[in-house]
Write a protein that holds these residues in place. Structure first.
Motif, PDB file in Angstrom:
ATOM      1  N   UNK A 289     -49.917 -20.703 -63.506  1.00  0.00           N
ATOM      2  CA  UNK A 289     -50.680 -21.526 -62.553  1.00  0.00           C
ATOM      3  C   UNK A 289     -51.748 -20.758 -61.782  1.00  0.00           C
ATOM      4  N   UNK A 290     -51.569 -19.466 -61.636  1.00  0.00           N
ATOM      5  CA  UNK A 290     -52.496 -18.677 -60.822  1.00  0.00           C
ATOM      6  C   UNK A 290     -53.459 -17.912 -61.712  1.00  0.00           C
ATOM      7  N   UNK A 291     -54.735 -18.248 -61.602  1.00  0.00           N
ATOM      8  CA  UNK A 291     -55.732 -17.555 -62.415  1.00  0.00           C
ATOM      9  C   UNK A 291     -55.988 -16.159 -61.861  1.00  0.00           C
ATOM     10  N   UNK A 292     -56.011 -16.067 -60.527  1.00  0.00           N
ATOM     11  CA  UNK A 292     -56.350 -14.802 -59.892  1.00  0.00           C
ATOM     12  C   UNK A 292     -55.488 -14.644 -58.632  1.00  0.00           C
ATOM     13  N   UNK A 293     -54.896 -13.470 -58.470  1.00  0.00           N
ATOM     14  CA  UNK A 293     -54.112 -13.154 -57.286  1.00  0.00           C
ATOM     15  C   UNK A 293     -54.576 -11.831 -56.729  1.00  0.00           C
ATOM     16  N   UNK A 294     -54.700 -11.778 -55.402  1.00  0.00           N
ATOM     17  CA  UNK A 294     -55.064 -10.544 -54.714  1.00  0.00           C
ATOM     18  C   UNK A 294     -53.941 -10.160 -53.762  1.00  0.00           C
ATOM     19  N   UNK A 295     -53.500  -8.915 -53.849  1.00  0.00           N
ATOM     20  CA  UNK A 295     -52.473  -8.406 -52.940  1.00  0.00           C
ATOM     21  C   UNK A 295     -52.919  -7.049 -52.416  1.00  0.00           C
ATOM     22  N   UNK A 296     -52.326  -6.651 -51.315  1.00  0.00           N
ATOM     23  CA  UNK A 296     -52.587  -5.330 -50.767  1.00  0.00           C
ATOM     24  C   UNK A 296     -51.626  -4.326 -51.369  1.00  0.00           C
ATOM     25  N   UNK A 297     -52.089  -3.108 -51.494  1.00  0.00           N
ATOM     26  CA  UNK A 297     -51.222  -2.065 -52.032  1.00  0.00           C
ATOM     27  C   UNK A 297     -49.984  -1.933 -51.150  1.00  0.00           C
ATOM     28  N   UNK A 298     -48.830  -1.864 -51.789  1.00  0.00           N
ATOM     29  CA  UNK A 298     -47.569  -1.769 -51.066  1.00  0.00           C
ATOM     30  C   UNK A 298     -46.903  -3.107 -50.829  1.00  0.00           C
ATOM     31  N   UNK A 299     -47.640  -4.187 -50.989  1.00  0.00           N
ATOM     32  CA  UNK A 299     -47.068  -5.514 -50.803  1.00  0.00           C
ATOM     33  C   UNK A 299     -46.267  -5.905 -52.041  1.00  0.00           C
ATOM     34  N   UNK A 300     -45.424  -6.929 -51.866  1.00  0.00           N
ATOM     35  CA  UNK A 300     -44.662  -7.433 -53.006  1.00  0.00           C
ATOM     36  C   UNK A 300     -45.522  -8.389 -53.827  1.00  0.00           C
ATOM     37  N   UNK A 301     -45.092  -8.600 -55.051  1.00  0.00           N
ATOM     38  CA  UNK A 301     -45.869  -9.407 -55.990  1.00  0.00           C
ATOM     39  C   UNK A 301     -44.951 -10.362 -56.732  1.00  0.00           C
ATOM     40  N   UNK A 302     -45.425 -11.592 -56.924  1.00  0.00           N
ATOM     41  CA  UNK A 302     -44.750 -12.507 -57.830  1.00  0.00           C
ATOM     42  C   UNK A 302     -45.802 -13.278 -58.599  1.00  0.00           C
ATOM     43  N   UNK A 303     -45.733 -13.199 -59.911  1.00  0.00           N
ATOM     44  CA  UNK A 303     -46.626 -13.946 -60.796  1.00  0.00           C
ATOM     45  C   UNK A 303     -45.814 -15.039 -61.473  1.00  0.00           C
ATOM     46  N   UNK A 304     -46.347 -16.244 -61.451  1.00  0.00           N
ATOM     47  CA  UNK A 304     -45.597 -17.383 -61.947  1.00  0.00           C
ATOM     48  C   UNK A 304     -45.861 -17.670 -63.421  1.00  0.00           C
ATOM     49  N   UNK A 305     -44.819 -18.147 -64.076  1.00  0.00           N
ATOM     50  CA  UNK A 305     -44.919 -18.536 -65.474  1.00  0.00           C
ATOM     51  C   UNK A 305     -43.976 -19.707 -65.705  1.00  0.00           C
ATOM     52  N   UNK A 306     -44.499 -20.782 -66.260  1.00  0.00           N
ATOM     53  CA  UNK A 306     -43.676 -21.925 -66.628  1.00  0.00           C
ATOM     54  C   UNK A 306     -43.863 -22.212 -68.106  1.00  0.00           C
ATOM     55  N   UNK A 307     -42.789 -22.574 -68.759  1.00  0.00           N
ATOM     56  CA  UNK A 307     -42.878 -22.821 -70.188  1.00  0.00           C
ATOM     57  C   UNK A 307     -42.347 -24.209 -70.500  1.00  0.00           C
ATOM     58  N   UNK A 308     -42.731 -24.661 -71.668  1.00  0.00           N
ATOM     59  CA  UNK A 308     -42.239 -25.933 -72.166  1.00  0.00           C
ATOM     60  C   UNK A 308     -41.672 -25.700 -73.549  1.00  0.00           C
TER      61      UNK A 308
END
Lengths: 114, 113
Positions: free
Chosen positions: B7-26
């Motif tokens: 769902x997310x084309x582009x994500x920006x985070x700061x160094x040291x922050x946590x990250x979660x990238x989403x993925x949904x499948x069918x």
């Protein structure tokens, strides 16, 4: 070193001029596949091969041909390239064990068709 | 046929922050699931995979992903992002009885200092 090698890495050609992008792997993988990568579309599979002399169409095979005469090689052939085939192409290979998803990728071939 | 959505084309985070990238499948059953990373000018590299068993899988470079059947999701996480994690990330799904791998559209990760 285990690797998938593609050539050429960069190519500019003109509409209708036949070209071949070579792909070779040195890991004795049964499975080989070609993908094209376009912005916003991710990777789309063009053709794949489960073993020598066994090939099948992926999601976007139109305008492409492949052959698998040897286990290590899987060339991609564009018989009459068109501008809509301008893209970044990746070759990948894997063992067929628990699926084919553990792919090793080449570094890509950027093709521009004028 | 299986499909994958990121769902997310582009994500920006700061160094040291946590990250979660989403993925949904069918897919009708439990598929095989993968995350790949593509650094600029490079091919894709496998980060981690899920075939069966423990739904939390560990990968390289400190990444992990959790398979949630009820949500048809396979989200990628990292507790603390490093500047070198800036790249494009692809989720992929394969039918357990099939021979084709389907990729999502990718998520571009930018890491701010």
């Amino acid at each position: 070193e285990a690797q998938v090698t593609q050539n050429p890495r960069y190519l500019i050609t003109v509409t209708g001029k036949k070209l071949t992008v070579t792909c070779s792997q040195n890991m004795n993988h049964e499975y080989m596949s070609w993908y094209r990568q376009d912005p916003g579309l991710g990777l789309r599979q063009i053709y794949y091969s489960m073993n020598v002399e066994v090939t099948d169409k992926g999601d976007v095979p139109e305008g492409y041909k492949v052959s698998r005469k040897e286990k290590r090689n899987f060339p991609l052939i564009l018989e009459s390239p068109s501008p809509n085939q301008t893209s970044l192409y990746f070759c990948a290979s894997s063992f067929i064990g628990q699926g084919v998803g553990e792919l090793f990728f080449g570094e890509g071939s950027r093709l521009t068709v004028l | 046929a299986q499909s994958v959505t990121q769902p997310d084309i582009h994500i920006t985070v700061s160094e040291g922050a946590s990250l979660e990238l989403r993925c949904n499948y069918s897919y009708g059953a439990t598929p095989y699931l993968f995350w790949y990373v593509q650094s600029p000018g490079q091919g894709l590299q496998l980060l981690l995979k899920y075939f069966s068993g423990d739904t939390l899988v560990q990968g390289i470079k400190g990444f992990e992903a959790e398979f949630k059947r009820s949500q048809s999701s396979f989200n990628l996480r990292k507790p603390s992002v490093h500047w070198s994690d800036a790249a494009e990330y692809f989720c992929a799904v394969q039918e357990t009885s099939g021979s084709r791998l389907t990729f999502g559209e990718g998520t571009q990760l930018t890491v701010n200092p």
